[in-house]
Design a protein around this motif. Structure first.
Motif, PDB file in Angstrom:
ATOM      1  N   THR A 171      -3.002  -0.698   5.183  1.00 17.81           N
ATOM      2  CA  THR A 171      -3.429   0.684   4.956  1.00 17.81           C
ATOM      3  C   THR A 171      -3.318   1.490   6.248  1.00 17.81           C
ATOM      4  O   THR A 171      -2.876   2.646   6.241  1.00 17.81           O
ATOM      5  CB  THR A 171      -4.866   0.730   4.401  1.00 17.81           C
ATOM      6  OG1 THR A 171      -4.924  -0.046   3.198  1.00 17.81           O
ATOM      7  CG2 THR A 171      -5.299   2.159   4.103  1.00 17.81           C
ATOM      8  N   CYS A 213      -6.186   6.892  -7.617  1.00 18.70           N
ATOM      9  CA  CYS A 213      -6.137   5.525  -7.091  1.00 18.70           C
ATOM     10  C   CYS A 213      -5.643   4.527  -8.124  1.00 18.70           C
ATOM     11  O   CYS A 213      -5.946   4.642  -9.311  1.00 18.70           O
ATOM     12  CB  CYS A 213      -7.532   5.085  -6.633  1.00 18.70           C
ATOM     13  SG  CYS A 213      -8.153   6.026  -5.234  1.00 18.70           S
ATOM     14  N   LEU A 252     -12.451   0.702  -2.140  1.00 20.06           N
ATOM     15  CA  LEU A 252     -11.165   1.366  -1.922  1.00 20.06           C
ATOM     16  C   LEU A 252     -10.994   2.566  -2.849  1.00 20.06           C
ATOM     17  O   LEU A 252     -10.411   3.588  -2.445  1.00 20.06           O
ATOM     18  CB  LEU A 252     -10.016   0.381  -2.103  1.00 20.06           C
ATOM     19  CG  LEU A 252      -9.894  -0.693  -1.021  1.00 20.06           C
ATOM     20  CD1 LEU A 252      -8.822  -1.711  -1.402  1.00 20.06           C
ATOM     21  CD2 LEU A 252      -9.590  -0.084   0.342  1.00 20.06           C
ATOM     22  N   LEU A 305      -3.867   6.808  -3.458  1.00 20.66           N
ATOM     23  CA  LEU A 305      -3.858   5.487  -2.839  1.00 20.66           C
ATOM     24  C   LEU A 305      -3.553   4.417  -3.876  1.00 20.66           C
ATOM     25  O   LEU A 305      -4.241   4.308  -4.890  1.00 20.66           O
ATOM     26  CB  LEU A 305      -5.232   5.215  -2.203  1.00 20.66           C
ATOM     27  CG  LEU A 305      -5.426   3.891  -1.481  1.00 20.66           C
ATOM     28  CD1 LEU A 305      -4.488   3.782  -0.276  1.00 20.66           C
ATOM     29  CD2 LEU A 305      -6.885   3.748  -1.045  1.00 20.66           C
ATOM     30  N   LEU A 312       0.416   5.484   0.122  1.00 25.27           N
ATOM     31  CA  LEU A 312      -0.593   6.463   0.491  1.00 25.27           C
ATOM     32  C   LEU A 312       0.063   7.836   0.610  1.00 25.27           C
ATOM     33  O   LEU A 312       1.119   7.965   1.224  1.00 25.27           O
ATOM     34  CB  LEU A 312      -1.196   6.033   1.826  1.00 25.27           C
ATOM     35  CG  LEU A 312      -2.324   6.828   2.441  1.00 25.27           C
ATOM     36  CD1 LEU A 312      -3.236   5.871   3.185  1.00 25.27           C
ATOM     37  CD2 LEU A 312      -1.792   7.864   3.402  1.00 25.27           C
ATOM     38  N   VAL A 335      -5.465  -5.931   3.993  1.00 30.02           N
ATOM     39  CA  VAL A 335      -5.388  -4.617   3.348  1.00 30.02           C
ATOM     40  C   VAL A 335      -5.714  -3.525   4.361  1.00 30.02           C
ATOM     41  O   VAL A 335      -5.076  -2.469   4.380  1.00 30.02           O
ATOM     42  CB  VAL A 335      -6.305  -4.533   2.106  1.00 30.02           C
ATOM     43  CG1 VAL A 335      -6.473  -3.087   1.629  1.00 30.02           C
ATOM     44  CG2 VAL A 335      -5.753  -5.388   0.977  1.00 30.02           C
ATOM     45  N   CYS A 354      -6.686  11.177  -0.626  1.00 24.35           N
ATOM     46  CA  CYS A 354      -5.388  10.518  -0.548  1.00 24.35           C
ATOM     47  C   CYS A 354      -5.096   9.884  -1.907  1.00 24.35           C
ATOM     48  O   CYS A 354      -5.992   9.274  -2.500  1.00 24.35           O
ATOM     49  CB  CYS A 354      -5.396   9.399   0.485  1.00 24.35           C
ATOM     50  SG  CYS A 354      -5.485   9.951   2.178  1.00 24.35           S
ATOM     51  N   GLY A 389     -10.285   6.288  -1.468  1.00 20.67           N
ATOM     52  CA  GLY A 389      -9.205   7.155  -1.929  1.00 20.67           C
ATOM     53  C   GLY A 389      -9.725   8.459  -2.486  1.00 20.67           C
ATOM     54  O   GLY A 389      -9.225   9.543  -2.151  1.00 20.67           O
ATOM     55  N   VAL A 404      -3.037   0.291  -3.943  1.00 23.59           N
ATOM     56  CA  VAL A 404      -3.160  -0.960  -3.195  1.00 23.59           C
ATOM     57  C   VAL A 404      -3.010  -2.105  -4.179  1.00 23.59           C
ATOM     58  O   VAL A 404      -3.828  -2.258  -5.091  1.00 23.59           O
ATOM     59  CB  VAL A 404      -4.520  -1.081  -2.469  1.00 23.59           C
ATOM     60  CG1 VAL A 404      -4.606  -2.412  -1.728  1.00 23.59           C
ATOM     61  CG2 VAL A 404      -4.752   0.082  -1.518  1.00 23.59           C
ATOM     62  N   LEU A 443      -7.737  -1.190   9.881  1.00 27.36           N
ATOM     63  CA  LEU A 443      -7.316   0.178   9.587  1.00 27.36           C
ATOM     64  C   LEU A 443      -7.202   1.001  10.866  1.00 27.36           C
ATOM     65  O   LEU A 443      -6.171   1.638  11.131  1.00 27.36           O
ATOM     66  CB  LEU A 443      -8.314   0.833   8.634  1.00 27.36           C
ATOM     67  CG  LEU A 443      -8.086   2.316   8.345  1.00 27.36           C
ATOM     68  CD1 LEU A 443      -6.911   2.504   7.404  1.00 27.36           C
ATOM     69  CD2 LEU A 443      -9.325   2.942   7.752  1.00 27.36           C
ATOM     70  N   VAL A 484       0.852  -1.191   0.000  1.00 25.79           N
ATOM     71  CA  VAL A 484       0.000   0.000   0.000  1.00 25.79           C
ATOM     72  C   VAL A 484       0.885   1.237   0.000  1.00 25.79           C
ATOM     73  O   VAL A 484       1.811   1.339   0.811  1.00 25.79           O
ATOM     74  CB  VAL A 484      -0.932   0.033   1.231  1.00 25.79           C
ATOM     75  CG1 VAL A 484      -1.684   1.362   1.313  1.00 25.79           C
ATOM     76  CG2 VAL A 484      -1.910  -1.138   1.203  1.00 25.79           C
TER      77      VAL A 484
END
Length: 195
Positions: A75, A28, A41, A52, A20, A71, A50, A45, A54, A142, A18
């Motif tokens: 994250t 993303c 996701l 992001l 970020l 994840v 952000c 994002g 992944v 998270l 990940v």
């Protein structure tokens, strides 16, 4: 100062990286092997602003649990690293997000004490092939690994897709506001001097 981080984690069940950037624009690049989760996701994002990335490979032939939970963990670790010492951030924020009939409230404290408080009843067990209970697993990982207190509460909703998407968007908006730099905040926003 850059507020970005990349974290990789490999176990016998998953292989995840990940990246970020807290000060991005919501760009993303998501690939987990779990279609609905990728959709969530991307929403996360986009609404957190952000950038992001992944990339995850997991034992989805068993089920999607390990991939989704891990994840969340990675994250969270990336978020914690990107925040650094948390100097200058707003710290507290909330967001109430509607999506058609669904309405979800998210409240966050970037406290250093990671815990999820989940009150999001979902009427069905599946959205497509995605187990709806995995939404909670993602946010638990998270919150714990980012060191944030996260409250998620469904205020209204019938359609499971809408409720879950609202949850991801509300959490994203609240985190965006809590993690933003406030020019009036000097140092760490705590009377203790650390978070």
């Amino acid at each position: 100062m850059s507020r970005s981080a990349t974290v990789s984690r490999t176990t016998g069940e998953t292989d995840i990286t990940v990246s970020l950037d807290l000060d991005g624009s919501g760009t993303c690049d998501i690939s987990t092997g779990v279609g609905f989760f990728d959709h969530m996701l991307r929403a996360f994002g986009r609404h957190s602003l952000c950038d992001l990335t992944v990339h995850a490979e997991g034992d989805t032939w068993v089920d999607d649990h390990h991939t989704v939970e891990d994840v969340g963990i990675v994250t969270g670790q990336a978020l914690a690293r990107a925040l650094g010492d948390k100097a200058g951030i707003a710290r507290f924020a909330d967001a109430c997000v509607p999506m058609d009939e669904a309405l979800v409230l998210a409240a966050v404290d970037v406290s250093g004490r990671g815990e999820l408080f989940w009150d999001v009843p979902i009427a069905t067990q599946k959205v497509g092939t995605f187990d709806t209970e995995l939404g909670r697993e993602f946010f638990a990982g998270l919150a714990r690994d980012a060191g944030v207190t996260l409250h998620l509460r469904e205020l209204a909703g019938e359609n499971a897709h809408h409720v879950l998407e609202c949850t991801f968007k509300a959490a994203a908006r609240a985190l965006r506001l809590a993690c933003q730099v406030d020019p009036r905040v000097r140092g760490v926003p705590s009377t203790k001097g650390s978070l």
